[in-house]
Design a protein around this motif. Structure first.
Motif, PDB file in Angstrom:
ATOM      1  N   LEU A  11     151.098   6.062 -64.770  1.00 40.03           N
ATOM      2  CA  LEU A  11     151.163   7.252 -65.637  1.00 40.03           C
ATOM      3  C   LEU A  11     151.132   6.798 -67.093  1.00 40.03           C
ATOM      4  N   VAL A  12     150.245   7.402 -67.862  1.00 41.74           N
ATOM      5  CA  VAL A  12     150.105   7.030 -69.262  1.00 41.74           C
ATOM      6  C   VAL A  12     149.833   8.289 -70.073  1.00 41.74           C
ATOM      7  N   GLN A  13     150.243   8.285 -71.327  1.00 42.38           N
ATOM      8  CA  GLN A  13     149.964   9.419 -72.204  1.00 42.38           C
ATOM      9  C   GLN A  13     148.525   9.354 -72.701  1.00 42.38           C
ATOM     10  N   ALA A  14     148.014  10.501 -73.045  1.00 41.68           N
ATOM     11  CA  ALA A  14     146.663  10.558 -73.611  1.00 41.68           C
ATOM     12  C   ALA A  14     146.573   9.644 -74.829  1.00 41.68           C
ATOM     13  N   GLY A  15     145.466   8.915 -74.893  1.00 39.62           N
ATOM     14  CA  GLY A  15     145.277   7.945 -75.953  1.00 39.62           C
ATOM     15  C   GLY A  15     145.717   6.549 -75.596  1.00 39.62           C
ATOM     16  N   GLY A  16     146.414   6.432 -74.488  1.00 44.29           N
ATOM     17  CA  GLY A  16     146.911   5.138 -74.058  1.00 44.29           C
ATOM     18  C   GLY A  16     145.879   4.325 -73.307  1.00 44.29           C
ATOM     19  N   SER A  17     146.327   3.181 -72.800  1.00 45.43           N
ATOM     20  CA  SER A  17     145.433   2.242 -72.115  1.00 45.43           C
ATOM     21  C   SER A  17     146.043   1.775 -70.803  1.00 45.43           C
ATOM     22  N   LEU A  18     145.165   1.429 -69.881  1.00 45.63           N
ATOM     23  CA  LEU A  18     145.550   0.789 -68.633  1.00 45.63           C
ATOM     24  C   LEU A  18     144.481  -0.231 -68.278  1.00 45.63           C
ATOM     25  N   ALA A  35     131.940  -2.530 -58.561  1.00 47.34           N
ATOM     26  CA  ALA A  35     131.909  -1.247 -59.251  1.00 47.34           C
ATOM     27  C   ALA A  35     133.256  -0.556 -59.155  1.00 47.34           C
ATOM     28  N   TRP A  36     133.427   0.406 -60.040  1.00 44.76           N
ATOM     29  CA  TRP A  36     134.589   1.296 -60.003  1.00 44.76           C
ATOM     30  C   TRP A  36     134.088   2.729 -59.874  1.00 44.76           C
ATOM     31  N   PHE A  37     134.730   3.458 -59.000  1.00 49.07           N
ATOM     32  CA  PHE A  37     134.509   4.886 -58.827  1.00 49.07           C
ATOM     33  C   PHE A  37     135.858   5.584 -58.974  1.00 49.07           C
ATOM     34  N   ARG A  38     135.801   6.889 -59.134  1.00 49.40           N
ATOM     35  CA  ARG A  38     137.052   7.646 -59.180  1.00 49.40           C
ATOM     36  C   ARG A  38     136.862   9.000 -58.521  1.00 49.40           C
ATOM     37  N   GLN A  39     137.975   9.548 -58.056  1.00 52.98           N
ATOM     38  CA  GLN A  39     137.933  10.855 -57.411  1.00 52.98           C
ATOM     39  C   GLN A  39     139.157  11.649 -57.827  1.00 52.98           C
ATOM     40  N   ALA A  40     138.912  12.759 -58.476  1.00 56.04           N
ATOM     41  CA  ALA A  40     139.975  13.661 -58.880  1.00 56.04           C
ATOM     42  C   ALA A  40     140.193  14.693 -57.775  1.00 56.04           C
ATOM     43  N   PRO A  41     141.368  15.286 -57.720  1.00 55.12           N
ATOM     44  CA  PRO A  41     141.640  16.282 -56.670  1.00 55.12           C
ATOM     45  C   PRO A  41     140.622  17.416 -56.693  1.00 55.12           C
ATOM     46  N   GLY A  42     140.072  17.712 -55.537  1.00 57.52           N
ATOM     47  CA  GLY A  42     139.117  18.803 -55.424  1.00 57.52           C
ATOM     48  C   GLY A  42     137.723  18.482 -55.898  1.00 57.52           C
ATOM     49  N   LYS A  43     137.497  17.227 -56.292  1.00 56.86           N
ATOM     50  CA  LYS A  43     136.174  16.837 -56.797  1.00 56.86           C
ATOM     51  C   LYS A  43     135.598  15.709 -55.957  1.00 56.86           C
ATOM     52  N   GLU A  44     134.298  15.514 -56.095  1.00 58.04           N
ATOM     53  CA  GLU A  44     133.657  14.436 -55.373  1.00 58.04           C
ATOM     54  C   GLU A  44     133.903  13.102 -56.083  1.00 58.04           C
ATOM     55  N   ARG A  45     133.771  12.039 -55.310  1.00 58.10           N
ATOM     56  CA  ARG A  45     133.899  10.713 -55.892  1.00 58.10           C
ATOM     57  C   ARG A  45     132.755  10.490 -56.875  1.00 58.10           C
ATOM     58  N   SER A  85     141.793   4.670 -74.781  1.00 57.53           N
ATOM     59  CA  SER A  85     141.635   6.063 -75.245  1.00 57.53           C
ATOM     60  C   SER A  85     141.589   7.029 -74.071  1.00 57.53           C
ATOM     61  N   LEU A  86     142.513   6.881 -73.173  1.00 64.93           N
ATOM     62  CA  LEU A  86     142.512   7.686 -71.955  1.00 64.93           C
ATOM     63  C   LEU A  86     142.724   9.161 -72.262  1.00 64.93           C
ATOM     64  N   LYS A  87     142.080   9.992 -71.454  1.00 64.99           N
ATOM     65  CA  LYS A  87     142.146  11.442 -71.588  1.00 64.99           C
ATOM     66  C   LYS A  87     142.693  12.043 -70.303  1.00 64.99           C
ATOM     67  N   PRO A  88     143.271  13.223 -70.371  1.00 65.86           N
ATOM     68  CA  PRO A  88     143.764  13.864 -69.145  1.00 65.86           C
ATOM     69  C   PRO A  88     142.677  13.997 -68.082  1.00 65.86           C
ATOM     70  N   GLU A  89     141.440  14.190 -68.487  1.00 68.20           N
ATOM     71  CA  GLU A  89     140.359  14.321 -67.512  1.00 68.20           C
ATOM     72  C   GLU A  89     140.006  13.004 -66.825  1.00 68.20           C
ATOM     73  N   ASP A  90     140.601  11.897 -67.257  1.00 69.22           N
ATOM     74  CA  ASP A  90     140.426  10.629 -66.562  1.00 69.22           C
ATOM     75  C   ASP A  90     141.369  10.504 -65.363  1.00 69.22           C
ATOM     76  N   THR A 119     147.112   8.548 -63.803  1.00 69.51           N
ATOM     77  CA  THR A 119     147.467   9.875 -64.261  1.00 69.51           C
ATOM     78  C   THR A 119     147.664   9.835 -65.770  1.00 69.51           C
ATOM     79  N   VAL A 120     146.934  10.686 -66.465  1.00 72.87           N
ATOM     80  CA  VAL A 120     147.002  10.739 -67.923  1.00 72.87           C
ATOM     81  C   VAL A 120     147.608  12.074 -68.328  1.00 72.87           C
ATOM     82  N   SER A 121     148.730  12.019 -69.003  1.00 70.57           N
ATOM     83  CA  SER A 121     149.402  13.246 -69.421  1.00 70.57           C
ATOM     84  C   SER A 121     148.968  13.626 -70.829  1.00 70.57           C
ATOM     85  N   SER A 122     148.969  14.917 -71.085  1.00 72.10           N
ATOM     86  CA  SER A 122     148.532  15.393 -72.408  1.00 72.10           C
ATOM     87  C   SER A 122     149.704  15.522 -73.366  1.00 72.10           C
TER      88      SER A 122
END
Length: 122
Positions: A11-18, A35-45, A85-90, A119-122
């Motif tokens: 868990l990181v705040q928006a603007g942070g790094s991981l 490679a890296w892929f990602r999958q958000a809840p309700g969305k495709e990978r 520069s992480l965003k909540p949409e990440d 998880t990126v919090s706003s």
């Protein structure tokens, strides 16, 4: 059978790094693209980034270009994803994958890890 294990999520705040890591088993790490892929809840990978065997070529999704950096250390059989520069949409479950081509589709990669949650919090 190869094993891919992701770590570094959290868990990181928006603007942070991981920095995510993907440790792989086996002796032929340098023979494969990673490679890296990602999958958000309700969305495709979705594709995030890919790196060539030697690390000299990389491609990124437009949504992460300029913020994320993929790299690899063939002496450690490990791939990395530096995320700045992480965003909540990440926010998503991030997977690493191993393949034989420098592709951007999930079907291009035959081996996958179990994922690490970011998880990126706003």
């Amino acid at each position: 059978q190869v094993r891919l294990v992701e770590s570094g999520g959290g868990l990181v705040q928006a603007g942070g790094s991981l920095r995510l890591s993907c440790a792989t088993s086996g002796r032929t790490f340098s023979s494969y693209t990673m490679a890296w892929f990602r999958q958000a809840p309700g969305k495709e990978r979705e594709f995030v980034a890919v790196i060539s065997y030697g690390g000299g070529t990389t491609y990124y999704a437009d949504s992460v270009k300029g913020r994320f950096t993929i790299s690899r250390d063939n002496t450690k059989n490990t791939a990395y994803l530096q995320m700045n520069s992480l965003k909540p949409e990440d926010t998503a479950l991030y997977y690493c994958a191993r393949g034989e081509v420098l592709g951007v589709a999930a079907a291009d990669f035959g081996s996958w890890g179990q994922g690490t949650q970011v998880t990126v919090s706003s």
